[in-house]
Write a protein that holds these residues in place. Structure first.
Motif, PDB file in Angstrom:
ATOM      1  N   PHE A  79       1.198  -1.221   0.240  1.00  0.00           N
ATOM      2  CA  PHE A  79       0.167  -0.119  -0.361  1.00  0.00           C
ATOM      3  C   PHE A  79       1.090   1.091  -0.038  1.00  0.00           C
ATOM      4  O   PHE A  79       0.307   2.695  -0.860  1.00  0.00           O
ATOM      5  N   ILE A  80       1.553   1.585   0.345  1.00  0.00           N
ATOM      6  CA  ILE A  80       3.106   2.051   0.509  1.00  0.00           C
ATOM      7  C   ILE A  80       2.875   2.700  -1.308  1.00  0.00           C
ATOM      8  O   ILE A  80       3.035   4.162  -1.347  1.00  0.00           O
ATOM      9  N   ILE A  81       3.645   1.594  -2.256  1.00  0.00           N
ATOM     10  CA  ILE A  81       4.362   1.239  -3.728  1.00  0.00           C
ATOM     11  C   ILE A  81       2.469   2.065  -4.124  1.00  0.00           C
ATOM     12  O   ILE A  81       2.447   3.425  -4.456  1.00  0.00           O
ATOM     13  N   LEU A  82       1.387   1.676  -3.442  1.00  0.00           N
ATOM     14  CA  LEU A  82       0.573   1.653  -4.384  1.00  0.00           C
ATOM     15  C   LEU A  82      -0.187   3.193  -3.979  1.00  0.00           C
ATOM     16  O   LEU A  82      -0.233   4.517  -4.967  1.00  0.00           O
ATOM     17  N   ASN A  83      -0.457   3.761  -2.977  1.00  0.00           N
ATOM     18  CA  ASN A  83      -0.951   5.426  -2.663  1.00  0.00           C
ATOM     19  C   ASN A  83       0.230   6.147  -2.977  1.00  0.00           C
ATOM     20  O   ASN A  83      -0.055   7.305  -2.906  1.00  0.00           O
ATOM     21  N   GLY A  84       1.464   6.334  -2.719  1.00  0.00           N
ATOM     22  CA  GLY A  84       2.262   7.229  -3.143  1.00  0.00           C
ATOM     23  C   GLY A  84       1.946   6.629  -4.403  1.00  0.00           C
ATOM     24  O   GLY A  84       2.578   8.318  -5.250  1.00  0.00           O
ATOM     25  N   ALA A  85       1.913   6.075  -5.878  1.00  0.00           N
ATOM     26  CA  ALA A  85       2.160   6.168  -7.078  1.00  0.00           C
ATOM     27  C   ALA A  85       0.925   6.914  -7.175  1.00  0.00           C
ATOM     28  O   ALA A  85       0.856   8.045  -8.059  1.00  0.00           O
ATOM     29  N   VAL A  86      -0.199   6.375  -6.895  1.00  0.00           N
ATOM     30  CA  VAL A  86      -1.425   6.609  -6.551  1.00  0.00           C
ATOM     31  C   VAL A  86      -1.827   9.292  -6.352  1.00  0.00           C
ATOM     32  O   VAL A  86      -1.970   9.739  -7.346  1.00  0.00           O
ATOM     33  N   THR A  87      -1.238   8.982  -5.163  1.00  0.00           N
ATOM     34  CA  THR A  87      -0.879  10.134  -5.272  1.00  0.00           C
ATOM     35  C   THR A  87      -0.503  11.118  -5.751  1.00  0.00           C
ATOM     36  O   THR A  87      -0.500  12.238  -6.494  1.00  0.00           O
ATOM     37  N   LEU A  88       0.394  11.003  -6.699  1.00  0.00           N
ATOM     38  CA  LEU A  88       1.564  11.409  -7.252  1.00  0.00           C
ATOM     39  C   LEU A  88       0.993  11.446  -8.973  1.00  0.00           C
ATOM     40  O   LEU A  88       1.103  12.686  -9.138  1.00  0.00           O
ATOM     41  N   LEU A  89       0.133  10.429  -8.743  1.00  0.00           N
ATOM     42  CA  LEU A  89      -0.314  10.806 -10.831  1.00  0.00           C
ATOM     43  C   LEU A  89      -1.205  11.222 -10.474  1.00  0.00           C
ATOM     44  O   LEU A  89      -1.568  12.597 -10.949  1.00  0.00           O
ATOM     45  N   SER A  90      -2.032  11.631  -9.628  1.00  0.00           N
ATOM     46  CA  SER A  90      -3.272  12.254  -9.467  1.00  0.00           C
ATOM     47  C   SER A  90      -2.825  13.922  -8.906  1.00  0.00           C
ATOM     48  O   SER A  90      -3.608  14.862  -8.956  1.00  0.00           O
ATOM     49  N   GLY A  91      -1.588  14.051  -7.860  1.00  0.00           N
ATOM     50  CA  GLY A  91      -0.959  15.385  -7.860  1.00  0.00           C
ATOM     51  C   GLY A  91      -0.584  15.761  -8.998  1.00  0.00           C
ATOM     52  O   GLY A  91      -0.584  16.804  -9.539  1.00  0.00           O
ATOM     53  N   ILE A  92       0.146  15.115 -10.132  1.00  0.00           N
ATOM     54  CA  ILE A  92      -0.014  16.121 -11.944  1.00  0.00           C
ATOM     55  C   ILE A  92      -1.174  16.182 -12.069  1.00  0.00           C
ATOM     56  O   ILE A  92      -1.327  17.465 -12.988  1.00  0.00           O
ATOM     57  N   ASP A  93      -2.045  16.093 -11.828  1.00  0.00           N
ATOM     58  CA  ASP A  93      -3.613  16.318 -11.914  1.00  0.00           C
ATOM     59  C   ASP A  93      -3.789  17.505 -11.550  1.00  0.00           C
ATOM     60  O   ASP A  93      -4.348  18.212 -12.288  1.00  0.00           O
ATOM     61  N   LEU A  94      -3.911  17.989 -10.201  1.00  0.00           N
ATOM     62  CA  LEU A  94      -4.148  18.916  -9.165  1.00  0.00           C
ATOM     63  C   LEU A  94      -3.173  19.476  -9.826  1.00  0.00           C
ATOM     64  O   LEU A  94      -3.455  20.634 -10.081  1.00  0.00           O
ATOM     65  N   PHE A  95      -1.602  19.933 -10.446  1.00  0.00           N
ATOM     66  CA  PHE A  95      -1.166  19.969 -10.734  1.00  0.00           C
ATOM     67  C   PHE A  95      -1.257  21.257 -12.080  1.00  0.00           C
ATOM     68  O   PHE A  95      -1.529  22.316 -12.155  1.00  0.00           O
ATOM     69  N   TYR A  96      -1.967  20.272 -12.785  1.00  0.00           N
ATOM     70  CA  TYR A  96      -2.202  21.057 -13.985  1.00  0.00           C
ATOM     71  C   TYR A  96      -4.027  21.364 -14.057  1.00  0.00           C
ATOM     72  O   TYR A  96      -4.189  22.382 -15.405  1.00  0.00           O
ATOM     73  N   LYS A  97      -4.711  21.159 -12.895  1.00  0.00           N
ATOM     74  CA  LYS A  97      -5.601  21.369 -13.232  1.00  0.00           C
ATOM     75  C   LYS A  97      -5.077  23.703 -12.210  1.00  0.00           C
ATOM     76  O   LYS A  97      -6.046  24.447 -12.603  1.00  0.00           O
ATOM     77  N   ILE A  98      -4.138  23.644 -11.089  1.00  0.00           N
ATOM     78  CA  ILE A  98      -3.955  24.730 -10.797  1.00  0.00           C
ATOM     79  C   ILE A  98      -3.517  25.403 -11.584  1.00  0.00           C
ATOM     80  O   ILE A  98      -3.180  27.005 -12.269  1.00  0.00           O
ATOM     81  N   ASP A  99      -2.908  24.847 -12.856  1.00  0.00           N
ATOM     82  CA  ASP A  99      -2.005  25.893 -13.503  1.00  0.00           C
ATOM     83  C   ASP A  99      -2.150  25.016 -15.121  1.00  0.00           C
ATOM     84  O   ASP A  99      -0.803  24.362 -15.470  1.00  0.00           O
ATOM     85  N   PRO A 100      -3.427  25.301 -15.816  1.00  0.00           N
ATOM     86  CA  PRO A 100      -3.003  25.097 -17.114  1.00  0.00           C
ATOM     87  C   PRO A 100      -2.727  25.497 -18.201  1.00  0.00           C
ATOM     88  O   PRO A 100      -1.651  26.759 -17.672  1.00  0.00           O
ATOM     89  N   ARG A 101      -1.314  24.568 -18.613  1.00  0.00           N
ATOM     90  CA  ARG A 101      -0.780  24.700 -19.594  1.00  0.00           C
ATOM     91  C   ARG A 101      -1.081  25.781 -20.962  1.00  0.00           C
ATOM     92  O   ARG A 101      -2.458  24.816 -21.759  1.00  0.00           O
ATOM     93  N   LYS A 102      -1.160  26.858 -21.627  1.00  0.00           N
ATOM     94  CA  LYS A 102      -1.532  26.955 -23.534  1.00  0.00           C
ATOM     95  C   LYS A 102      -0.605  26.159 -24.395  1.00  0.00           C
ATOM     96  O   LYS A 102       0.266  25.559 -24.473  1.00  0.00           O
ATOM     97  N   ILE A 103      -1.843  25.617 -25.162  1.00  0.00           N
ATOM     98  CA  ILE A 103      -0.835  24.226 -26.235  1.00  0.00           C
ATOM     99  C   ILE A 103      -0.418  25.330 -27.520  1.00  0.00           C
ATOM    100  O   ILE A 103      -0.784  26.243 -28.053  1.00  0.00           O
ATOM    101  N   ILE A 104       0.151  25.231 -27.382  1.00  0.00           N
ATOM    102  CA  ILE A 104       0.884  25.742 -28.913  1.00  0.00           C
ATOM    103  C   ILE A 104       0.617  25.273 -30.523  1.00  0.00           C
ATOM    104  O   ILE A 104       1.808  24.036 -29.933  1.00  0.00           O
TER     105      ILE A 104
END
Length: 90
Positions: free
Chosen positions: A62-87
Motif C-alpha cells: 500500500f505504500i507503493i500503491l498509494n504513493g504512486a496514486v498520490t503522485l499521479l493524481s498530484g499531476i492532475d492537481l498541478f495541471y488543474k491549478i496551472d493549465p498550460r496553453k497549447i502551442i
C-alpha cells in the motif's frame, strides 16, 4: 517478509498504476485536465493520507500503491491549478 501474498499485492499495484499512466500522459500532453476540482483535491488528499497510514503500519504494497496514486493524481492537481496553453506547430 516477501512471500506469495506480497507478490499478489504487488501485481495488483502494478496493474492499477499502469492503468493510470495513459491518463496522466494525456493530461501532460494536453497541459490541462477536465477533472472536477473537488474530485481532484479529495483524491490527492485521501491518497496522501493513505500513503502516510501505509508507512505507519509498514505495508509495502500500500505504500507503493498509494504513493504512486498520490503522485499521479498530484499531476492532475498541478495541471488543474496551472493549465498550460497549447502551442500548435505549423
Amino acid at each position: 517478509m516477501f512471500n506469495l501474498v506480497s507478490l499478489f499485492g504487488l501485481v495488483g499495484d502494478g496493474l492499477i498504476i499502469v492503468s493510470w499512466i495513459p491518463k496522466t500522459i494525456k493530461t501532460i500532453k494536453k497541459g490541462r485536465t477536465n477533472e472536477n476540482w473537488s474530485f481532484i483535491f479529495i483524491y490527492v488528499f485521501a491518497s496522501l493520507i493513505l500513503t502516510i497510514y501505509s508507512f505507519l503500519v509498514s505495508n509495502l504494497v500500500f505504500i507503493i500503491l498509494n504513493g504512486a496514486v498520490t503522485l499521479l493524481s498530484g499531476i492532475d492537481l498541478f495541471y488543474k491549478i496551472d493549465p498550460r496553453k497549447i502551442i500548435k506547430s505549423r
